[in-house]
Design a protein around this motif. Structure first.
Motif, PDB file in Angstrom:
ATOM      1  N   THR A  64      56.396   3.435 -66.731  1.00  0.00           N
ATOM      2  CA  THR A  64      55.810   3.678 -68.050  1.00  0.00           C
ATOM      3  C   THR A  64      56.730   4.513 -68.935  1.00  0.00           C
ATOM      4  O   THR A  64      57.210   5.570 -68.521  1.00  0.00           O
ATOM      5  CB  THR A  64      54.450   4.390 -67.915  1.00  0.00           C
ATOM      6  OG1 THR A  64      53.561   3.588 -67.133  1.00  0.00           O
ATOM      7  CG2 THR A  64      53.829   4.637 -69.282  1.00  0.00           C
ATOM      8  N   GLN A  65      56.979   4.024 -70.135  1.00  0.00           N
ATOM      9  CA  GLN A  65      57.777   4.768 -71.110  1.00  0.00           C
ATOM     10  C   GLN A  65      56.976   4.931 -72.399  1.00  0.00           C
ATOM     11  O   GLN A  65      56.526   3.951 -72.987  1.00  0.00           O
ATOM     12  CB  GLN A  65      59.086   4.043 -71.416  1.00  0.00           C
ATOM     13  CG  GLN A  65      59.999   4.817 -72.375  1.00  0.00           C
ATOM     14  CD  GLN A  65      61.338   4.136 -72.555  1.00  0.00           C
ATOM     15  OE1 GLN A  65      61.495   3.297 -73.435  1.00  0.00           O
ATOM     16  NE2 GLN A  65      62.316   4.491 -71.719  1.00  0.00           N
ATOM     17  N   THR A  66      56.798   6.189 -72.813  1.00  0.00           N
ATOM     18  CA  THR A  66      56.084   6.487 -74.051  1.00  0.00           C
ATOM     19  C   THR A  66      57.055   7.074 -75.052  1.00  0.00           C
ATOM     20  O   THR A  66      57.764   8.034 -74.752  1.00  0.00           O
ATOM     21  CB  THR A  66      54.939   7.491 -73.804  1.00  0.00           C
ATOM     22  OG1 THR A  66      54.169   7.079 -72.667  1.00  0.00           O
ATOM     23  CG2 THR A  66      54.038   7.578 -75.021  1.00  0.00           C
ATOM     24  N   VAL A  67      57.115   6.486 -76.237  1.00  0.00           N
ATOM     25  CA  VAL A  67      58.014   6.959 -77.292  1.00  0.00           C
ATOM     26  C   VAL A  67      57.150   7.659 -78.344  1.00  0.00           C
ATOM     27  O   VAL A  67      56.443   7.015 -79.120  1.00  0.00           O
ATOM     28  CB  VAL A  67      58.806   5.805 -77.917  1.00  0.00           C
ATOM     29  CG1 VAL A  67      59.797   6.353 -78.945  1.00  0.00           C
ATOM     30  CG2 VAL A  67      59.536   5.001 -76.841  1.00  0.00           C
ATOM     31  N   PHE A  68      57.180   8.984 -78.337  1.00  0.00           N
ATOM     32  CA  PHE A  68      56.421   9.777 -79.299  1.00  0.00           C
ATOM     33  C   PHE A  68      57.243   9.946 -80.575  1.00  0.00           C
ATOM     34  O   PHE A  68      58.442  10.217 -80.517  1.00  0.00           O
ATOM     35  CB  PHE A  68      56.080  11.143 -78.712  1.00  0.00           C
ATOM     36  CG  PHE A  68      55.132  11.086 -77.551  1.00  0.00           C
ATOM     37  CD1 PHE A  68      53.760  11.061 -77.763  1.00  0.00           C
ATOM     38  CD2 PHE A  68      55.615  11.026 -76.254  1.00  0.00           C
ATOM     39  CE1 PHE A  68      52.883  10.996 -76.685  1.00  0.00           C
ATOM     40  CE2 PHE A  68      54.751  10.968 -75.176  1.00  0.00           C
ATOM     41  CZ  PHE A  68      53.377  10.948 -75.384  1.00  0.00           C
ATOM     42  N   VAL A  69      56.596   9.791 -81.713  1.00  0.00           N
ATOM     43  CA  VAL A  69      57.284   9.906 -83.002  1.00  0.00           C
ATOM     44  C   VAL A  69      56.720  11.114 -83.739  1.00  0.00           C
ATOM     45  O   VAL A  69      55.581  11.091 -84.227  1.00  0.00           O
ATOM     46  CB  VAL A  69      57.105   8.630 -83.850  1.00  0.00           C
ATOM     47  CG1 VAL A  69      57.937   8.729 -85.123  1.00  0.00           C
ATOM     48  CG2 VAL A  69      57.496   7.383 -83.049  1.00  0.00           C
TER      49      VAL A  69
END
Length: 311
Positions: A64-69
């Protein structure tokens, strides 16, 4: 969504998604992202509008990869509505909502301001899940006010979830991450597993200098200050960095340098410590100040300094 998630996990498929962190200025957006990533990517200070750029923080755990902006705070521009830097920050925050899998909307405890309403109004057209994070609950003097407030704010929108958190000490952040994870799509990762941000080391160095200025000077120095890295030379064990701090008036330059150069020395010392921790090497940092009149109200000047306006 839960069935898809469970099937993906069972099959060992990769999952990835973009998550916008939005809110009015100074509600803890950058603090939250740094907490989730376990390191400083976005700079923080008590002063509103510390974040000026869209900064991505990447967290990869297994499949799982989460890209927070992280985004600048959406704010009322008032007398500065025509200033290019203010327009840039509001535009950047709005653009971050494009193509995300979900949104984390942060508010400050039991307060609801006109700027909170502005953020909510901009979220209205979105069809993606919106999670409301009620931050700084550890600061509440009367904890009994929290539940009635959560019930009240639930009527403002059909939020996917409403979660009380403390970005500073980590309370409720695990639950927030778990809720975010429910809304990530099955698909390949966008970034290598060891990458934690989309920003360059030059950008991070400039931001660390600007953070120290904002923390030290507070209201003494107006917002019309930015940092440009003129040299970033990595020699392995030693990184040589030259940073130019731009202000708009001679008086601001004097404030930044301080009596006998003491202020700029302190800024440099504190920034260097953070840089060495971030870059894992000894840092030789040089700072100086230059007056560039009108840079914060000149779109062309802003673009040359890395503030890119997009259509």
């Amino acid at each position: 969504m839960d069935d898809t998630t469970n099937q993906a996990d069972a099959a060992g498929e990769q999952r990835c998604g973009f998550v916008a962190i939005v809110g009015r200025p100074n509600v803890g957006k950058s603090t939250l992202m740094n907490r989730i990533l376990g390191q400083k990517i976005s700079i923080t200070s008590r002063r509103p509008q510390t974040t000026r750029h869209q900064v991505m923080g990447v967290k990869t755990e297994g499949d799982t990869q989460t890209v927070f902006v992280d985004t600048p705070g959406m704010h009322i521009m008032g007398k500065d509505r025509n200033r290019a830097i203010n327009q840039f920050m509001n535009q950047t925050a709005t653009q971050a909502l494009r193509g995300v899998d979900c949104v984390v909307f942060i508010i400050d405890r039991t307060r609801w301001t006109e700027e909170d309403q502005i953020v909510l109004d901009r979220l209205a057209p979105l069809e993606v899940p919106v999670i409301l994070a009620v931050n700084k609950v550890d600061w509440l003097k009367d904890k009994s006010t929290l539940l009635p407030w959560l019930e009240q704010v639930a009527g403002k929108r059909a939020f996917t979830a409403i979660l009380p958190i403390s970005a500073k000490n980590g309370t409720g952040v695990d639950a927030l991450e778990a809720e975010v994870g429910r809304h990530l799509s099955v698909g390949p990762h966008y970034f290598p597993s060891d990458q934690v941000t989309d920003k360059s080391e030059r950008f991070i160095a400039a931001e660390l200098v600007r953070e120290k200025v904002m923390r030290q000077l507070g209201d003494e120095l107006p917002y019309q200050m930015t940092v440009e890295i003129e040299e970033f030379r990595d020699e392995g064990r030693v990184v040589h960095i030259s940073a130019l701090m731009l202000v708009e008036r001679e008086g601001q330059k004097k404030i930044l340098i301080g009596e006998g150069g003491e202020r700029i020395k302190q800024i440099g010392s504190e920034a260097r410590i953070d840089m060495e921790r971030t870059f894992g090497a000894k840092v030789m940092l040089k700072l100086w100040v230059k007056v560039k009149r009108g840079w914060s109200d000149d779109a062309r000047a802003l673009k040359s300094l890395g503030y890119d306006f997009e259509e």
